[in-house]
Scaffold this motif. Structure first.
Motif, PDB file in Angstrom:
ATOM      1  N   ALA A 108       0.819  -1.210   0.000  1.00 51.30           N
ATOM      2  CA  ALA A 108       0.000   0.000   0.000  1.00 51.30           C
ATOM      3  C   ALA A 108       0.854   1.262   0.000  1.00 51.30           C
ATOM      4  CB  ALA A 108      -0.929  -0.005   1.214  1.00 51.30           C
ATOM      5  N   CYS A 109       2.154   1.127  -0.241  1.00 49.76           N
ATOM      6  CA  CYS A 109       3.078   2.273  -0.147  1.00 49.76           C
ATOM      7  C   CYS A 109       3.821   2.479  -1.460  1.00 49.76           C
ATOM      8  CB  CYS A 109       4.091   2.051   0.979  1.00 49.76           C
ATOM      9  SG  CYS A 109       3.355   1.833   2.616  1.00 49.76           S
ATOM     10  N   GLU A 110       4.430   3.654  -1.565  1.00 50.39           N
ATOM     11  CA  GLU A 110       5.334   3.962  -2.680  1.00 50.39           C
ATOM     12  C   GLU A 110       6.787   4.064  -2.224  1.00 50.39           C
ATOM     13  OE1 GLU A 110       1.509   4.413  -3.770  1.00 50.39           O
ATOM     14  OE2 GLU A 110       2.340   5.905  -2.378  1.00 50.39           O
ATOM     15  N   GLY A 111       7.013   4.098  -0.921  1.00 58.88           N
ATOM     16  CA  GLY A 111       8.367   4.204  -0.406  1.00 58.88           C
ATOM     17  C   GLY A 111       8.480   3.579   0.961  1.00 58.88           C
ATOM     18  N   ALA A 207     -10.367   0.650  -5.117  1.00 59.98           N
ATOM     19  CA  ALA A 207      -9.596   0.758  -3.873  1.00 59.98           C
ATOM     20  C   ALA A 207      -9.136  -0.629  -3.464  1.00 59.98           C
ATOM     21  CB  ALA A 207     -10.438   1.390  -2.764  1.00 59.98           C
ATOM     22  N   PHE A 208      -8.047  -0.665  -2.730  1.00 61.88           N
ATOM     23  CA  PHE A 208      -7.517  -1.924  -2.216  1.00 61.88           C
ATOM     24  C   PHE A 208      -7.690  -1.982  -0.701  1.00 61.88           C
ATOM     25  CE2 PHE A 208      -5.284  -1.896  -6.260  1.00 61.88           C
ATOM     26  CZ  PHE A 208      -5.401  -3.222  -6.641  1.00 61.88           C
ATOM     27  N   LEU A 209      -8.261  -3.066  -0.222  1.00 65.23           N
ATOM     28  CA  LEU A 209      -8.380  -3.287   1.213  1.00 65.23           C
ATOM     29  C   LEU A 209      -7.134  -4.031   1.677  1.00 65.23           C
ATOM     30  CD1 LEU A 209     -11.486  -4.562   3.106  1.00 65.23           C
ATOM     31  CD2 LEU A 209      -9.287  -5.576   3.552  1.00 65.23           C
ATOM     32  N   ARG A 290      -8.502  -6.530  -1.574  1.00 65.49           N
ATOM     33  CA  ARG A 290      -9.688  -6.609  -2.397  1.00 65.49           C
ATOM     34  C   ARG A 290      -9.849  -5.288  -3.144  1.00 65.49           C
ATOM     35  NH1 ARG A 290      -9.767  -9.268   1.846  1.00 65.49           N
ATOM     36  NH2 ARG A 290     -11.131 -10.946   2.466  1.00 65.49           N
ATOM     37  N   ARG A 291     -10.411  -5.365  -4.277  1.00 66.61           N
ATOM     38  CA  ARG A 291     -10.703  -4.133  -5.010  1.00 66.61           C
ATOM     39  C   ARG A 291     -12.199  -3.893  -4.949  1.00 66.61           C
ATOM     40  NH1 ARG A 291      -9.674  -3.465 -11.329  1.00 66.61           N
ATOM     41  NH2 ARG A 291     -11.513  -4.787 -11.315  1.00 66.61           N
TER      42      ARG A 291
END
Length: 650
Positions: A108-111, A207-209, A290-291
């Motif tokens: 869930a992150c970019e860094g 969205a992602f859970l 989940r999306r």
């Protein structure tokens, strides 16, 4: 905590959002750094200098053990060069048993901030999480922590990070998370180095859970990362996987507690509540990611997405209620707890001795122990947990079966079983240890059937402080017992350990059963290697017989003999006849101990006369005990299993 204010989420578009996590080996200061970041952004009030609040370690088990076992999310607002930024932090665990939690957080992150202790250097889990972050394409910010300690060696550890990770020493930030020294530079690096998320509010909702929990009043609370579109209160949403529809009753951000907002936009991380009252509805999906999509667009076709990789259960154990009437309550507690830990697999099982329970799959023995403690702390569960086992592959002539319960393991010595071979899981182990302890580590690995052993030096220096990386392949079953304790003991606590799946290999394994009065007790069964059957069999029959006496001898100066006898009965109750305790492999008895019978003094009332009067009474007593042994049975109480299995699995 800082006073809450009205938050306008529409003011924070993707270009001013930074999503990042903190990754490191255990006890390198992740939670302490999270405290300082929360303080410097005024998310929480500042603590007294030198104290450690560990604000994001909210679970009782985390407070008691001093480790992070659950990823926590916190949104922070930070002004940099006159511009307001939204920083979403996901604090992660550091132990190898919680690597799945780390992977979910990084998705869930970019860094990520790669934190390394300036006194301990690069550890085994540091290598693991670094490679995982690189595979996910995250931007890595290297941070060297605890530089204020007298034992810190920042120059040597920085060179070590350069040789191990290929990191430019100029990019390494030197900080002390405890005192706050250099932490302001970390905030600056987060804003300047980590790329913003991508997404558009005009696109279809997606969205992602990545995490969830259960609230007794609002049902399932889901943590989501918005990819596209806008999510508002009252919106109708549908799961791409279960196709069930829900209405959002509340949503917001973690700041660091729940703060309701009017909407969530792309790039933002927050929570949603949608009246999902049954935890099983959220457990129907394979992956914790989940999306969700709005059903209002009329699109009933959901295009395939890249699934999050499934977890690999390394350890299995049976969980049973002490009172069999509490099984339904226990099962529901397990379901709700697994909402916050998707790496645990659950299926029902039954035992002749322990009645109905659940078979759970864990990622390691610490993971298992933490889950047990959370069941007891958060749901007031009174449970018995069996000894941990690993999944074995049994290859028959016509099929292949995976066996995680020793009760289901076939008798290899029986030709009618038609077993072609048995394979056990192996792992690639990585041990980082000072050079002085390298010989001890090699010896320990050989004792646990290690193969393909190799080592190289982590430091280019030839000094005595140089450290080595030892790699080998080992059976997983030898790791999940007491290997980690022995590793720390033999290295005086300096060694670090990590491992990854390496498949299966053929092995000579047998099933060991334990008999009480010639009747098997299925809950005590073990799967052991043929070379260790004698040692293990003798060890456990002695433990089963002597565990109560050891406890009794420790208190013999404080308790009467009658009290000692009463305490010993709590483990394996003594009977009016002798009870043989046997370890059996196939039809062979490997080891035996005998629990002596309770015996009344039948000659106490006799005096005078011929000695044959006493002999007659003694012979009658012997004959009575022989008859009792033939028809008698040993009924172990649940408390006995609790004591035995607690010792066996520790």
């Amino acid at each position: 905590m800082a006073a809450q204010k009205s938050i306008q989420m529409e003011d924070y578009s993707c270009d001013v959002i930074r999503n990042f996590s903190i990754i490191a080996h255990i006890d390198h200061g992740k939670s302490t750094l999270a405290d300082r970041l929360l303080e410097m952004t005024s998310t929480i009030s500042a603590t007294v200098k030198g104290t450690n609040q560990q604000f994001l370690d909210k679970l009782k088990v985390e407070r008691e053990r001093g480790i992070t076992v659950k990823a926590q999310t916190a949104s922070m607002f930070h002004n940099h060069n006159g511009r307001n930024y939204l920083l979403n932090l996901i604090d992660t665990p550091g132990h190898v048993d919680f690597s799945w939690e780390v992977s979910r957080s990084m998705a869930a992150c970019e860094g990520a901030l790669l934190l390394v202790d300036a006194t301990q250097g690069v550890q085994a889990q540091s290598l693991s999480v670094f490679h995982t972050a690189c595979e996910r394409g995250l931007t890595i910010i290297p941070v060297l922590n605890k530089i204020d300690l007298p034992a810190a060696q920042p120059d040597r550890i920085t060179a070590q990070m350069q040789s191990t990770f290929g990191i430019d020493p100029a990019d390494v930030l030197h900080i002390s998370a405890k005192t706050g020294q250099g932490v302001e530079a970390v905030l600056q690096a987060i804003v300047e180095r980590i790329p913003p998320p991508t997404g558009s509010p005009s696109e279809k909702m997606k969205a992602f859970l990545f995490d969830s929990s259960y609230d007794r009043y609002r049902g399932v609370i889901s943590l989501v990362s918005i990819q596209n579109g806008v999510l508002r209160k009252g919106d109708k949403i549908a799961s791409c996987y279960t196709r069930k529809k829900y209405e959002i009753t509340d949503l917001g951000i973690m700041h660091p507690e729940e703060v309701s907002t009017s909407q969530l936009l792309p790039g933002q991380v927050g929570y949603i509540a949608c009246n999902m009252k049954q935890s099983s509805e959220d457990l129907l999906c394979i992956s914790p990611y989940r999306r969700y999509t709005s059903p209002g667009n009329g699109n009933t076709h959901f295009p395939p997405v890249e699934w999050f990789p499934a977890q690999w259960e390394k350890v299995y154990a049976g969980v049973f209620p002490v009172d069999s009437n509490d099984f339904i309550k226990l099962e529901e507690s397990i379901k709700r707890l697994t909402l916050t830990d998707r790496s645990v697999t659950v299926q029902r099982e039954s035992s002749t001795a322990l009645a109905q329970g659940c078979r759970l799959g864990f990622l390691g023995t610490l993971h298992m122990d933490v889950f047990r403690q959370r069941l007891e702390d958060e749901y007031d569960a009174n449970i018995i947990i069996t000894a941990p086992t690993v999944p074995y592959k049994v290859v028959y002539k016509d099929k292949t079966v995976f066996v995680s319960n020793p009760t289901d393991f076939p008798d290899i010595t029986d030709p009618s079983a038609k077993v072609r071979e048995v394979q056990e899981p192996i792992v690639k182990a990585t041990i980082i240890v000072p050079e002085d302890y390298l010989g001890e580590m090699m010896d320990l690995c050989f004792l646990h059937r290690a193969e393909d052993m190799d080592h190289r030096y982590l430091d280019s220096s030839s000094a005595s402080s140089a450290r080595a990386i030892l790699t080998c392949t080992m059976p997983l079953s030898d790791i999940v017992t007491d290997f980690f304790d022995k590793l720390k003991s033999r290295s005086s606590g300096f060694a670090s350990f990590d491992y990854e799946d390496a498949g299966y290999q053929r092995s000579n394994l047998v099933k060991m059963s334990f008999l009480l009065n010639n009747k098997p007790v299925d809950a005590l069964a073990l799967i052991v290697h043929r070379s260790a059957e004698q040692t293990v069999g003798r060890l456990w029959v002695k433990k089963l017989r002597a565990s109560s006496h050891t406890f009794c001898l420790a208190s013999i100066d404080k308790a009467s003999p009658s009290l000692c006898a009463m305490l010993s009965d709590k483990v394996i109750p003594r009977q009016m006849f002798e009870v043989p305790i046997q370890a059996v492999v196939g039809k062979r008895v490997i080891a035996r101990e005998t629990l002596s019978a309770l015996r009344a003094d039948v000659t106490a009332g006799l005096y005078g006369g011929h000695y044959e009067r006493k002999m007659k009474h003694l012979e009658n007593q012997k004959e009575s005990k022989r008859r009792m042994k033939r028809i008698g049975s040993v009924d172990l109480p649940q408390e006995a299993f609790f004591d035995i299995l607690r010792t066996k699995s520790s």
